[in-house]
Design a protein around this motif. Structure first.
Motif, PDB file in Angstrom:
ATOM      1  N   MET A   1       0.654  -1.202   0.037  1.00 23.84           N
ATOM      2  CA  MET A   1      -0.031  -0.183   0.004  1.00 23.84           C
ATOM      3  C   MET A   1       0.845   1.274  -0.042  1.00 23.84           C
ATOM      4  O   MET A   1       0.326   2.141  -0.657  1.00 23.84           O
ATOM      5  CB  MET A   1      -0.993  -0.146   1.211  1.00 23.84           C
ATOM      6  N   ALA A   2       1.912   1.311   0.827  1.00 24.98           N
ATOM      7  CA  ALA A   2       2.883   2.330   0.881  1.00 24.98           C
ATOM      8  C   ALA A   2       3.450   2.572  -0.581  1.00 24.98           C
ATOM      9  O   ALA A   2       3.608   3.736  -1.055  1.00 24.98           O
ATOM     10  CB  ALA A   2       3.905   2.247   1.779  1.00 24.98           C
ATOM     11  N   LEU A   3       3.681   1.543  -1.189  1.00 25.39           N
ATOM     12  CA  LEU A   3       4.509   1.660  -2.447  1.00 25.39           C
ATOM     13  C   LEU A   3       3.376   2.494  -3.535  1.00 25.39           C
ATOM     14  O   LEU A   3       3.872   3.143  -4.189  1.00 25.39           O
ATOM     15  CB  LEU A   3       4.916   0.343  -2.911  1.00 25.39           C
ATOM     16  N   GLY A   4       2.308   1.842  -3.193  1.00 29.93           N
ATOM     17  CA  GLY A   4       1.232   2.472  -4.217  1.00 29.93           C
ATOM     18  C   GLY A   4       0.867   3.922  -3.981  1.00 29.93           C
ATOM     19  O   GLY A   4       0.799   4.684  -4.853  1.00 29.93           O
ATOM     20  N   LEU A   5       1.056   4.329  -2.588  1.00 29.09           N
ATOM     21  CA  LEU A   5       0.909   5.987  -2.492  1.00 29.09           C
ATOM     22  C   LEU A   5       2.082   6.514  -2.806  1.00 29.09           C
ATOM     23  O   LEU A   5       2.004   7.846  -3.540  1.00 29.09           O
ATOM     24  CB  LEU A   5       0.641   6.035  -0.928  1.00 29.09           C
ATOM     25  N   ALA A   6       3.087   6.050  -2.809  1.00 31.88           N
ATOM     26  CA  ALA A   6       4.319   6.682  -3.355  1.00 31.88           C
ATOM     27  C   ALA A   6       4.644   6.946  -4.655  1.00 31.88           C
ATOM     28  O   ALA A   6       4.759   7.803  -5.315  1.00 31.88           O
ATOM     29  CB  ALA A   6       5.808   5.957  -2.673  1.00 31.88           C
ATOM     30  N   LEU A   7       4.028   5.791  -5.333  1.00 33.31           N
ATOM     31  CA  LEU A   7       3.825   5.929  -6.824  1.00 33.31           C
ATOM     32  C   LEU A   7       2.708   6.911  -7.298  1.00 33.31           C
ATOM     33  O   LEU A   7       3.236   7.662  -8.355  1.00 33.31           O
ATOM     34  CB  LEU A   7       3.739   4.509  -7.406  1.00 33.31           C
ATOM     35  N   ALA A   9       2.084   9.685  -5.588  1.00 32.71           N
ATOM     36  CA  ALA A   9       2.542  10.864  -5.100  1.00 32.71           C
ATOM     37  C   ALA A   9       3.717  11.375  -6.303  1.00 32.71           C
ATOM     38  O   ALA A   9       3.764  12.488  -6.634  1.00 32.71           O
ATOM     39  CB  ALA A   9       3.293  10.852  -3.932  1.00 32.71           C
ATOM     40  N   ALA A  10       4.572  10.371  -6.893  1.00 27.35           N
ATOM     41  CA  ALA A  10       5.598  10.726  -7.749  1.00 27.35           C
ATOM     42  C   ALA A  10       5.029  10.981  -9.227  1.00 27.35           C
ATOM     43  O   ALA A  10       5.684  12.020  -9.887  1.00 27.35           O
ATOM     44  CB  ALA A  10       6.414   9.627  -7.623  1.00 27.35           C
ATOM     45  N   LEU A  11       4.102  10.362  -9.452  1.00 24.58           N
ATOM     46  CA  LEU A  11       3.366  10.351 -10.843  1.00 24.58           C
ATOM     47  C   LEU A  11       2.215  11.535 -11.067  1.00 24.58           C
ATOM     48  O   LEU A  11       1.917  12.064 -11.950  1.00 24.58           O
ATOM     49  CB  LEU A  11       2.780   9.105 -11.516  1.00 24.58           C
ATOM     50  N   GLY A  12       1.921  12.136  -9.667  1.00 24.07           N
ATOM     51  CA  GLY A  12       0.914  13.100  -9.837  1.00 24.07           C
ATOM     52  C   GLY A  12       1.416  14.462 -10.225  1.00 24.07           C
ATOM     53  O   GLY A  12       2.544  14.854 -10.292  1.00 24.07           O
ATOM     54  N   PRO A  13       0.369  15.183 -10.694  1.00 24.65           N
ATOM     55  CA  PRO A  13       0.638  16.634 -11.357  1.00 24.65           C
ATOM     56  C   PRO A  13       1.476  17.251 -10.054  1.00 24.65           C
ATOM     57  O   PRO A  13       1.319  17.325  -8.727  1.00 24.65           O
ATOM     58  CB  PRO A  13      -0.609  17.250 -11.440  1.00 24.65           C
ATOM     59  N   PRO A  14       2.602  18.231 -10.282  1.00 23.28           N
ATOM     60  CA  PRO A  14       3.262  19.024  -9.375  1.00 23.28           C
ATOM     61  C   PRO A  14       2.396  19.918  -8.751  1.00 23.28           C
ATOM     62  O   PRO A  14       1.353  20.533  -9.217  1.00 23.28           O
ATOM     63  CB  PRO A  14       4.405  19.749  -9.985  1.00 23.28           C
TER      64      PRO A  14
END
Length: 69
Positions: A1-7, A9-14
């Motif tokens: 789940m943490a890996l999914g949230l990190a992904l 956050a990284a791919l979301g718009p700035p």
């Protein structure tokens, strides 16, 4: 789940850049004070007008103008 949230956050718009609140510049609204302070930034000798302008800026910044009146 943490890996999914990190992904996500990284791919979301700035995030949009934060704007500067207008109250920061309220001290420069008084006529002449902003000009005096800009001139005083480069003064290297004692100048009574500069000292008075910086003291007024300090009082305004710390909210002491209202108490002094």
């Amino acid at each position: 789940m943490a890996l999914g949230l990190a992904l996500l956050a990284a791919l979301g718009p700035p995030a949009p850049p934060a704007s500067v609140p207008p109250q920061i510049f309220a001290a420069d609204a008084r006529p002449g004070l902003g000009v005096t302070l800009r001139r005083c930034r480069t003064v290297t000798v004692a100048d009574d007008a500069c000292e008075a302008a910086w003291e007024a800026k300090r009082r305004h910044f710390f909210g002491q103008e209202r108490r002094a009146r």
